[in-house]
Every structure is written in C-alpha cells, then in structure tokens.
Write a protein that holds these residues in place. Structure first.
Motif, PDB file in Angstrom:
ATOM      1  N   PHE A  86       0.820  -1.207   0.000  1.00  0.00           N
ATOM      2  CA  PHE A  86       0.000   0.000   0.000  1.00  0.00           C
ATOM      3  C   PHE A  86       0.857   1.262   0.000  1.00  0.00           C
ATOM      4  O   PHE A  86       0.625   2.187  -0.791  1.00  0.00           O
ATOM      5  N   LEU A  87       1.819   1.306   0.905  1.00  0.00           N
ATOM      6  CA  LEU A  87       2.583   2.534   1.131  1.00  0.00           C
ATOM      7  C   LEU A  87       3.819   2.645   0.245  1.00  0.00           C
ATOM      8  O   LEU A  87       4.180   3.752  -0.161  1.00  0.00           O
ATOM      9  N   GLY A  88       4.448   1.516  -0.054  1.00  0.00           N
ATOM     10  CA  GLY A  88       5.704   1.576  -0.777  1.00  0.00           C
ATOM     11  C   GLY A  88       5.606   1.343  -2.268  1.00  0.00           C
ATOM     12  O   GLY A  88       6.409   1.890  -3.042  1.00  0.00           O
ATOM     13  N   ILE A  89       4.638   0.541  -2.701  1.00  0.00           N
ATOM     14  CA  ILE A  89       4.564   0.150  -4.115  1.00  0.00           C
ATOM     15  C   ILE A  89       3.339   0.747  -4.796  1.00  0.00           C
ATOM     16  O   ILE A  89       3.437   1.296  -5.905  1.00  0.00           O
ATOM     17  N   TRP A  90       2.204   0.673  -4.151  1.00  0.00           N
ATOM     18  CA  TRP A  90       0.967   1.147  -4.781  1.00  0.00           C
ATOM     19  C   TRP A  90       0.763   2.650  -4.612  1.00  0.00           C
ATOM     20  O   TRP A  90      -0.094   3.244  -5.270  1.00  0.00           O
ATOM     21  N   GLY A  91       1.526   3.277  -3.735  1.00  0.00           N
ATOM     22  CA  GLY A  91       1.509   4.734  -3.629  1.00  0.00           C
ATOM     23  C   GLY A  91       0.338   5.344  -2.894  1.00  0.00           C
ATOM     24  O   GLY A  91      -0.014   6.503  -3.143  1.00  0.00           O
ATOM     25  N   LEU A 137      -2.053  -7.807  -8.579  1.00  0.00           N
ATOM     26  CA  LEU A 137      -2.348  -6.412  -8.900  1.00  0.00           C
ATOM     27  C   LEU A 137      -1.140  -5.718  -9.517  1.00  0.00           C
ATOM     28  O   LEU A 137       0.013  -6.007  -9.157  1.00  0.00           O
ATOM     29  N   PRO A 138      -1.383  -4.781 -10.441  1.00  0.00           N
ATOM     30  CA  PRO A 138      -0.268  -4.038 -11.057  1.00  0.00           C
ATOM     31  C   PRO A 138       0.358  -3.050 -10.087  1.00  0.00           C
ATOM     32  O   PRO A 138      -0.064  -2.924  -8.936  1.00  0.00           O
ATOM     33  N   GLU A 139       1.319  -2.290 -10.575  1.00  0.00           N
ATOM     34  CA  GLU A 139       2.087  -1.413  -9.695  1.00  0.00           C
ATOM     35  C   GLU A 139       1.252  -0.268  -9.129  1.00  0.00           C
ATOM     36  O   GLU A 139       1.483   0.175  -7.992  1.00  0.00           O
ATOM     37  N   HIS A 140       0.264   0.218  -9.872  1.00  0.00           N
ATOM     38  CA  HIS A 140      -0.576   1.326  -9.400  1.00  0.00           C
ATOM     39  C   HIS A 140      -2.048   0.968  -9.593  1.00  0.00           C
ATOM     40  O   HIS A 140      -2.718   1.516 -10.479  1.00  0.00           O
ATOM     41  N   PRO A 141      -2.572   0.076  -8.763  1.00  0.00           N
ATOM     42  CA  PRO A 141      -3.968  -0.353  -8.923  1.00  0.00           C
ATOM     43  C   PRO A 141      -4.928   0.716  -8.403  1.00  0.00           C
ATOM     44  O   PRO A 141      -4.588   1.513  -7.521  1.00  0.00           O
ATOM     45  N   ASP A 142      -6.151   0.729  -8.952  1.00  0.00           N
ATOM     46  CA  ASP A 142      -7.145   1.671  -8.440  1.00  0.00           C
ATOM     47  C   ASP A 142      -7.775   1.106  -7.167  1.00  0.00           C
ATOM     48  O   ASP A 142      -7.711  -0.087  -6.882  1.00  0.00           O
ATOM     49  N   ALA A 143      -8.421   1.982  -6.407  1.00  0.00           N
ATOM     50  CA  ALA A 143      -8.944   1.623  -5.099  1.00  0.00           C
ATOM     51  C   ALA A 143     -10.028   0.555  -5.187  1.00  0.00           C
ATOM     52  O   ALA A 143     -10.116  -0.328  -4.323  1.00  0.00           O
ATOM     53  N   ILE A 144     -10.845   0.613  -6.232  1.00  0.00           N
ATOM     54  CA  ILE A 144     -11.933  -0.364  -6.362  1.00  0.00           C
ATOM     55  C   ILE A 144     -11.377  -1.765  -6.551  1.00  0.00           C
ATOM     56  O   ILE A 144     -11.871  -2.742  -5.957  1.00  0.00           O
ATOM     57  N   ALA A 145     -10.328  -1.884  -7.359  1.00  0.00           N
ATOM     58  CA  ALA A 145      -9.714  -3.192  -7.592  1.00  0.00           C
ATOM     59  C   ALA A 145      -9.164  -3.782  -6.300  1.00  0.00           C
ATOM     60  O   ALA A 145      -9.268  -4.996  -6.047  1.00  0.00           O
TER      61      ALA A 145
END
Length: 494
Positions: A303-308, A362-370
């Motif tokens: 959440f904090l390091g990869i997905w931003g 999940l990809p590097e920047h997934p959306d919140a719904i996913a």
C-alpha cells in the motif's frame, strides 16, 4: 445471584446481560492489540527507545499470553471458568493502569507482561463462557457474534488510536481500559454463568506448568528472534543462540508431551487431540492464522511503498477485510448446525486463497476499487471459515473440557500469528521489499497456506457427527477413560 448454567444455556434477560459483559470485554481486549500496534512509533519516540527494545512492548504481551493460556484453561476446568475469567479481567485492568502511568520502558514492558498473563485467563475461558451462555441451537450465532465484534474492534482500532492521540498522550490508550474493566468485573460477577464439573479434578502440577511455559516460551522467542534478525530491527539474540533455543524448546516439548500421556485431564489437551475432528480443526486454525498474519503484515508494504497510497487511504482499504467479516459472520452463524463446519470452512478458505492470490496479481498502481473488492473477498472467506471452525473446536469434546478447548483455540491463534510473522520476516530477508517482490511472494505463500487450511477443513467431513448418537459415541471415549466419580464430584464454583 445464582447463575449456574443449565444444560442448555441461560434464559431470557440473564443471557443478554451475560452477552453484554462478554462483548464489552471482547471489545476492550481486541482494541488493545490493534491500538498498541498503531501507537508503537509514538511510544518509541516518547521514551527514546530503540526499535529492538520497543519490540518487547508487543512481544512481552504475546509471550505471557501464549505460555499461560493452557495453564489458565486447566484452572478454568478445575476451579471454574467464570472465576478464572474475572481474575483475568481484574489483572488486565490493573495492568492497564500500570501501563498508563509507566514512567519508563521497563515499567511499560512489565505492565504489558501482566496484561498478557491476564489475557490468557480471558482468552482461555471466553469461548467456553459463550457456550454456557447460549442454548445449543444458538451457540453458532453466539460464536459468530463474537467473531464479528472482534473484527469490528480490529477494524476500528487504528482510527480510535489516532483519535485519542490527536487530543491526548499515548498513556490514555491504556487508561481507557479502566472503566470497561471495572464494569466487566462488577457485572460479570452477577451475570456470567458458572460451569458444573461432574468428574474428579486432577490437580495441575507445577512441573507441567513450567514445562508448558518453557516449551512455548523458548519456541516463541526463537521465532521472533529469527524474524527480527531478518528484518530491519537489529537482532538482540545471535542466530546460533536462537537456534539453540528453538531446539531446546522442541526437546522440552517432547518431555512435556510424554508427561501428559497418562493423565485423565492433561494440561496439554492430548485427550482432545485424539478426536480427529478436533485435531483437524486445530490444524485448520493454525494454518489459517499463518496466512492471515503474513498477509496483514505484508500488505502495508504494498500500500505505502509500491501502490503509492497515503496511510489514511491504506487504512480505509485495509478495513475492507474486517468490515466484511462483520457483515458475513452473523449470516454464517445461522448456517452452523445446518451445514457441516468442514464444508463451510473449506469454502471460506478457498475464497480467502483466491482473494490473496488476486491481490498478489495487482499491477504497480492499482485503483482503489480493484483493491477493495479483493480485500472484501478475503474478508468474506475468513468470515465464512472462522465461526464454524471455532464452533467445531468448542463442541468436539465433553462439557467438562470446555476450558481446555478454549485454551487450545487461543493457543492455535497465537501460534499461527507467530509463525506467520516469522515466515514473513524470513521472506523479507531473502527478497527485496522496496521493489514489491517480497510482499508479493508473501501474499502468494499466504494464499497457499489458506489453501492448505482449506484442505484440513475439508478432511473434517469424514468425521463430522451427523446425529446425536454420533456425538454421544465421540464423547463415550472420555467416559471410558475417566468415568465420573460421585465421591469426588466438583461443586459449582462460587
């Protein structure tokens, strides 16, 4: 007030009063764990503590709780579940006061140790008291309500901690326990049920208590040391010493096991482990909590390091898991007794495994719904599994071993959480965290552990009792081994 539980639970207002007492205490103890995890950085800063030493604020609690769970459960079966439970609540409340006024790290760790020892008395008797409170036909509902309350408290813990620390110091995280603890002790002494014990009491030997503490204590400290050494926390125990502690713990455990073999009411409940469905339920519980703990610790790194995501948004998305448990647990509670627990557990753990595997893709920047629907899927799976599994553990043995069953339930949870955290730290020691590789592999392994837990759960279908005669034949083993002796019958605890 005479609240001796009848054979089929308490009736009317007495049941609801007991339920309120149990729920208030569940909220207090469940919040304490999540709040303390959230507050750890602030406590470290306030006391100028190092990361290595501050770890013992958490570890002291876990160590005391795990080493004393089974002795507390044994005491509950012998001197009364309500008595041990209320002593645990009183001790937890006093320990909270000690933590709330702690002037230094040493006193805080001492208070946390007393909290953990007291929590052992609470955890070992809580589910057994729920069983005494509800009639048999509603026990599944009672277990599911307990699970929902724990999940709700866990979900709200970080928010409550943030709210308190925005207006007060960290000391108040402990002080807020005082009114709740006093309420539970006063009201619990009036409304909680007493358990009848109709077989001779075999006294607990101090040697067995010490062996129990040494077994779980050595293994827990060794595993935590491996985890600290693998993480960014500077290890305090050399690896060779930790390995020696682990081996010593296993050797002491073998000695402890052999001492229990000939006892009619063993402190380590070998008699219950002889029941196949109980044994498989314990395996299910341990492996599922390995999966859950590893996932819960790994996800914040993503959440904090990869997905931003910011900490606030990450907290909201993480809450999707326990919030879904809150929604699902009462629904599943209505199915307990109608659908085999092994089947419900197998389905729930399969859903959990799929949800964890999908999170890992999940990809590097997934959306919140996913993220949200995958987290909710995990929560749905865990919610479907947990209540039926706890119900099976608490109903597989005879009534006079309710305390032992509750102690094993708590031991399985803490053991799984310890193994899950150690597994994660070992993964992080060999795979990079900052690229996301380590957390993703941890999620994959968590999915695998959930699948293994599902297999254990499904295997229970072979042994699930289908009629009252089946249940009676299961309990007949105990009657053959240790027939009730009226001359040594135990009175109701006061």
């Amino acid at each position: 007030m005479n609240n001796a539980a009848p054979q089929d639970g308490l009736n009317g207002a007495a049941r609801y009063c007991a339920l309120v007492v149990l729920i208030v205490n569940v909220i207090m103890t469940s919040l304490d764990g999540t709040i303390m995890n959230m507050a750890l950085p602030s406590v470290m800063k306030a006391m100028n503590a190092t990361a290595a030493s501050s770890v013992w604020i958490i570890s002291a609690y876990q160590l005391a709780a795990l080493t004393l769970l089974l002795p507390a459960a044994g005491a509950g079966d012998r001197i009364g579940l309500r008595k041990v439970y209320l002593l645990g609540v009183a001790g937890f409340t006093i320990a909270s006061a000690i933590c709330g006024i702690a002037p230094n790290l040493g006193v805080l760790i001492l208070g946390r140790s007393i909290q953990g020892a007291s929590a052992a008395g609470i955890m070992s008797c809580s589910n057994a008291l729920v069983k005494l409170t509800y009639p048999k036909r509603l026990f599944g509902v009672g277990v599911s309500i307990n699970a929902a309350v724990i999940a709700a408290a866990s979900a709200s813990g970080p928010s409550i901690a943030a709210a308190i620390m925005s207006v007060a110091t960290w000391h108040w995280l402990f002080i807020i326990n005082l009114p709740a603890g006093v309420f539970v002790v006063i009201m619990g002494s009036k409304f909680l049920p007493r358990n009848r014990m109709d077989v001779r009491r075999e006294p607990v030997k101090i040697t067995d208590v010490l062996l129990n503490m040494a077994t779980f204590g050595l293994i827990l400290v060794a595993l935590q040391s491996f985890g600290q050494g693998a993480s960014a926390v500077k290890e305090q125990i050399p690896a060779n010493v930790a390995l020696a502690m682990l081996v010593s713990g296993l050797i002491v455990g073998i000695v402890y096991w052999r001492r229990q073999l000939g006892l009619s009411m063993p402190l380590l409940p070998i008699d219950l482990l002889r029941i196949p469905i109980f044994r498989l339920s314990m395996c299910t519980s341990v492996t599922s909590f390995v999966s859950q703990t590893a996932a819960f610790v790994a996800l914040p790194f993503l959440f904090l390091g990869i997905w931003g995501y910011s900490p606030a948004r990450a907290g909201l998305l993480m809450a999707c898991w326990p919030v879904t448990v809150v929604v699902v647990a009462p629904i599943v509670g209505r199915l307990i007794g109608r659908v085999p627990g092994g089947l419900l557990g197998g389905i729930g753990l399969a859903i959990l495994a799929v949800g964890l595997a999908l999170l890992a893709t999940l990809p590097e920047h997934p959306d919140a719904i996913a993220i949200a629907w995958r987290m909710s899927l995990c929560g749905m799976g865990f919610g479907i599994f947990q209540s039926p599994n706890n119900h099976t553990i608490m109903t597989s043995g005879p009534a006079y071993r309710n305390g032992a069953a509750g102690g094993m339930l708590g031991t399985a949870r803490l053991t799984g959480q310890t193994l899950g955290a150690a597994m994660l730290m070992l993964i992080f020691s060999v795979l990079p965290v900052n690229t996301g590789r380590g957390p993703v592999v941890a999620l994959d392994l968590s999915a695998g552990m959930a699948a293994v837990a599902g297999i254990f759960s499904s295997l229970r279908l072979r042994y699930a009792p289908r009629t009252d005669a089946d249940i009676a034949s299961t309990h007949q083993y105990f009657e053959d081994v240790e027939p009730p002796t009226s001359g040594n019958a135990c009175r109701i605890d006061s």
